[in-house]
Design an enzyme around this catalytic site. Structure first.
Site, mmCIF file in Angstrom:
data_model
loop_
_atom_site.group_PDB
_atom_site.id
_atom_site.type_symbol
_atom_site.label_atom_id
_atom_site.label_comp_id
_atom_site.label_asym_id
_atom_site.label_seq_id
_atom_site.Cartn_x
_atom_site.Cartn_y
_atom_site.Cartn_z
ATOM 1 N N HIS A 8 0.413 -4.871 -16.413
ATOM 2 C CA HIS A 8 0.935 -3.639 -15.816
ATOM 3 C C HIS A 8 1.589 -3.993 -14.483
ATOM 4 C CE1 HIS A 8 1.404 0.248 -14.167
ATOM 5 N NE2 HIS A 8 0.429 0.120 -13.282
ATOM 6 N N ASN A 60 6.591 0.859 -10.442
ATOM 7 C CA ASN A 60 5.432 1.147 -11.294
ATOM 8 C C ASN A 60 5.787 2.315 -12.223
ATOM 9 O OD1 ASN A 60 2.993 1.970 -12.387
ATOM 10 N ND2 ASN A 60 1.842 1.783 -10.482
ATOM 11 N N CYS A 101 -2.093 4.471 -15.981
ATOM 12 C CA CYS A 101 -1.396 3.177 -16.062
ATOM 13 C C CYS A 101 -1.960 2.265 -17.160
ATOM 14 C CB CYS A 101 -1.445 2.462 -14.716
ATOM 15 S SG CYS A 101 -0.623 3.397 -13.423
HETATM 16 O O1 UT7 Z 1 -0.825 1.520 -11.109
HETATM 17 C C1 UT7 Z 1 -2.133 1.275 -10.725
HETATM 18 C C2 UT7 Z 1 -2.441 1.875 -9.464
HETATM 19 N N1 UT7 Z 1 -1.666 1.522 -8.328
HETATM 20 C C3 UT7 Z 1 -1.772 0.347 -7.696
HETATM 21 O O2 UT7 Z 1 -2.262 -0.615 -8.211
HETATM 22 C C4 UT7 Z 1 -1.302 0.298 -6.276
HETATM 23 C C5 UT7 Z 1 -2.295 -0.431 -5.440
HETATM 24 N N2 UT7 Z 1 -2.018 -0.459 -4.023
HETATM 25 C C6 UT7 Z 1 -0.938 -1.069 -3.484
HETATM 26 O O3 UT7 Z 1 -0.083 -1.575 -4.187
HETATM 27 C C7 UT7 Z 1 -0.893 -1.202 -1.986
HETATM 28 O O4 UT7 Z 1 -2.117 -0.836 -1.428
HETATM 29 C C8 UT7 Z 1 0.239 -0.329 -1.326
HETATM 30 C C9 UT7 Z 1 1.587 -0.919 -1.655
HETATM 31 C C10 UT7 Z 1 0.127 1.091 -1.817
HETATM 32 C C11 UT7 Z 1 0.086 -0.334 0.194
HETATM 33 O O5 UT7 Z 1 0.078 -1.656 0.693
HETATM 34 P P1 UT7 Z 1 -1.036 -2.130 1.733
HETATM 35 O O6 UT7 Z 1 -0.699 -3.502 2.107
HETATM 36 O O7 UT7 Z 1 -2.366 -1.882 1.091
HETATM 37 O O8 UT7 Z 1 -0.763 -1.171 2.948
HETATM 38 P P2 UT7 Z 1 -1.742 -0.115 3.629
HETATM 39 O O9 UT7 Z 1 -1.975 1.059 2.731
HETATM 40 O O10 UT7 Z 1 -2.919 -0.844 4.156
HETATM 41 O O11 UT7 Z 1 -0.837 0.352 4.835
HETATM 42 C C12 UT7 Z 1 -0.417 -0.547 5.875
HETATM 43 C C13 UT7 Z 1 0.487 0.213 6.846
HETATM 44 C C14 UT7 Z 1 -0.055 1.571 7.247
HETATM 45 O O12 UT7 Z 1 0.241 1.768 8.605
HETATM 46 P P3 UT7 Z 1 -0.888 1.582 9.742
HETATM 47 O O13 UT7 Z 1 -1.973 2.548 9.360
HETATM 48 O O14 UT7 Z 1 -1.312 0.153 9.619
HETATM 49 O O15 UT7 Z 1 -0.171 1.908 10.991
HETATM 50 C C15 UT7 Z 1 0.747 2.541 6.411
HETATM 51 O O16 UT7 Z 1 0.866 3.811 7.025
HETATM 52 O O17 UT7 Z 1 1.751 0.474 6.195
HETATM 53 C C16 UT7 Z 1 2.074 1.872 6.352
HETATM 54 N N3 UT7 Z 1 2.895 2.269 5.207
HETATM 55 C C17 UT7 Z 1 4.215 2.185 5.173
HETATM 56 N N4 UT7 Z 1 5.109 1.741 6.062
HETATM 57 C C18 UT7 Z 1 6.399 1.784 5.718
HETATM 58 C C19 UT7 Z 1 2.435 2.773 4.016
HETATM 59 N N5 UT7 Z 1 3.497 3.023 3.225
HETATM 60 C C20 UT7 Z 1 4.595 2.670 3.904
HETATM 61 C C21 UT7 Z 1 5.973 2.678 3.606
HETATM 62 N N6 UT7 Z 1 6.831 2.219 4.536
HETATM 63 N N7 UT7 Z 1 6.448 3.126 2.418
#
Ligand code: UT7
Length: 324
Positions: A251, A281, A114
């Protein structure tokens, strides 16, 4: 007399097919609401079957070349940032070179995921500063749809395909051009964080292309810290403060990362170019895509101070300051 690299044209290309969050909710257990709330993403463009990274790169390049008003014979070098090349080798840049009908100079790929576009811009700028090239086509192009695990809801909803390109040209920084161009670039990496964001395949490890794997929450935490620190580094290097910035073109990974960066630096959100809602992204393509949009619609104007910043797998991160 100082030679500076000036961006004289920007171009973009997005594949025709748009995939909405609602469509993805039919394939994996997710909702439009979750994706919007947690990322700001509403849709993404996905390349057609057979449409390759170099095809997107070529289309964006043609637009940038035409915006710059140069001809292909003026180009000395192509630097293409991608983590999703057409083939293991040769570089996708050489395919763009051939398709453009460019028969001299050099073309090569740069890989920093990225952060790829900031790395590529830094490389191209250095070639110009030492006088080894005068006109360089710098491209960010990706087809991340090819390396996503489409059954993994934690990653497949986040990415899209696309390409952006800029034409960099050496100009003497005197007279009306005084202080125009790329003022500085700042790049970093820390390979210890490999396991937080990587692809589990490749020619010398598994003989397969592999799929993207990410520990999202950890990447998010590092992204907010690194993007803010590398922007402060770039501003301080140039004796500028956040208030001196006319535009930040970051980005585009997650709307919440952009909000946090704005908050940390006390930057007005109005000064940040945001495309993540429509493009998702697109890795190395996200910054040149956003640049082409903000230049095309007249937001970025000559004389403006513009900052670029990115963070990605590796980890890699970096920033550039440009006086437009
Ligand atoms: O390009 C450079 C690199 N990439 C990034 O910069 C991405 C960085 N990370 C992020 O943008 C965020 O961490 C995400 C968008 C990937 C995830 O958001 P989050 O607020 O950090 O969520 P999380 O990973 O803590 O997950 C929260 C909950 C989980 O469920 P439990 O364990 O709390 O029951 C996940 O399983 O959300 C669940 N979850 C989803 N639910 C519905 C994860 N993905 C999804 C989804 N739909 N697509």
């Amino acid at each position: 007399m100082i030679q500076r690299s000036v961006i004289i044209g920007c171009g973009a290309y997005l594949p025709e097919r748009i995939v909405t969050n609602a469509e993805l909710a039919k394939q994996v257990e997710t909702t439009d609401e979750w994706i919007r709330q947690r990322t700001g993403i509403e849709q993404r463009h996905i390349a057609a079957d057979g449409e390759k990274t170099s095809d997107l790169a070529l289309a964006a390049s043609k637009n940038a070349i035409s915006a710059a008003g140069i001809s292909v014979s003026d180009i000395d070098m192509i630097v293409l940032a991608t983590a999703t090349p057409d083939e293991t080798f040769p570089s996708s840049a050489t395919r763009v070179q051939a398709e453009l009908g460019m028969t001299r100079g050099a073309a090569f790929d740069v890989q920093a995921v990225c952060t790829g576009f900031v790395y590529a811009l830094n490389v191209a700028d250095n070639f110009i500063r030492v006088g080894q090239a005068k006109t360089v086509l710098v491209i960010g192009a990706e087809t991340f749809s090819r390396i996503l695990d489409w059954s993994d809801r934690t990653t497949c909803v986040l990415f899209g395909d696309g390409a952006g390109a800029v034409v960099l040209q050496a100009q003497d920084s005197e007279g009306t051009n005084r202080d125009r161009g790329i003022l500085s670039n700042h790049i970093h990496s820390d390979g210890r964080h490999h396991n937080l964001l990587y692809v589990d395949g490749g020619p010398s490890s598994t003989k397969t292309v592999g799929h993207l794997r990410m520990v999202g929450r950890e990447v998010f935490r590092h992204a907010v810290a690194n993007m803010a620190s590398v922007l402060v580094e770039a501003l301080e290097f140039n004796g500028l403060s956040p208030a001196d910035l006319d535009w930040l073109v970051p980005h585009q990974a997650n709307r919440r990362i952009l909000d946090s960066t704005a908050q940390k630096l006390r930057l007005d959100m109005e000064k940040i170019v945001v495309t993540v809602q429509r493009h998702a992204n697109t890795s190395a393509a996200s910054i040149p895509l956003a640049l082409a949009e903000a230049v095309g619609d007249g937001r970025i104007q000559p004389g403006n101070v513009v900052a670029l910043e990115a963070m990605g797998g590796g980890f890699t991160w970096g920033s550039s300051i440009i006086r437009w």
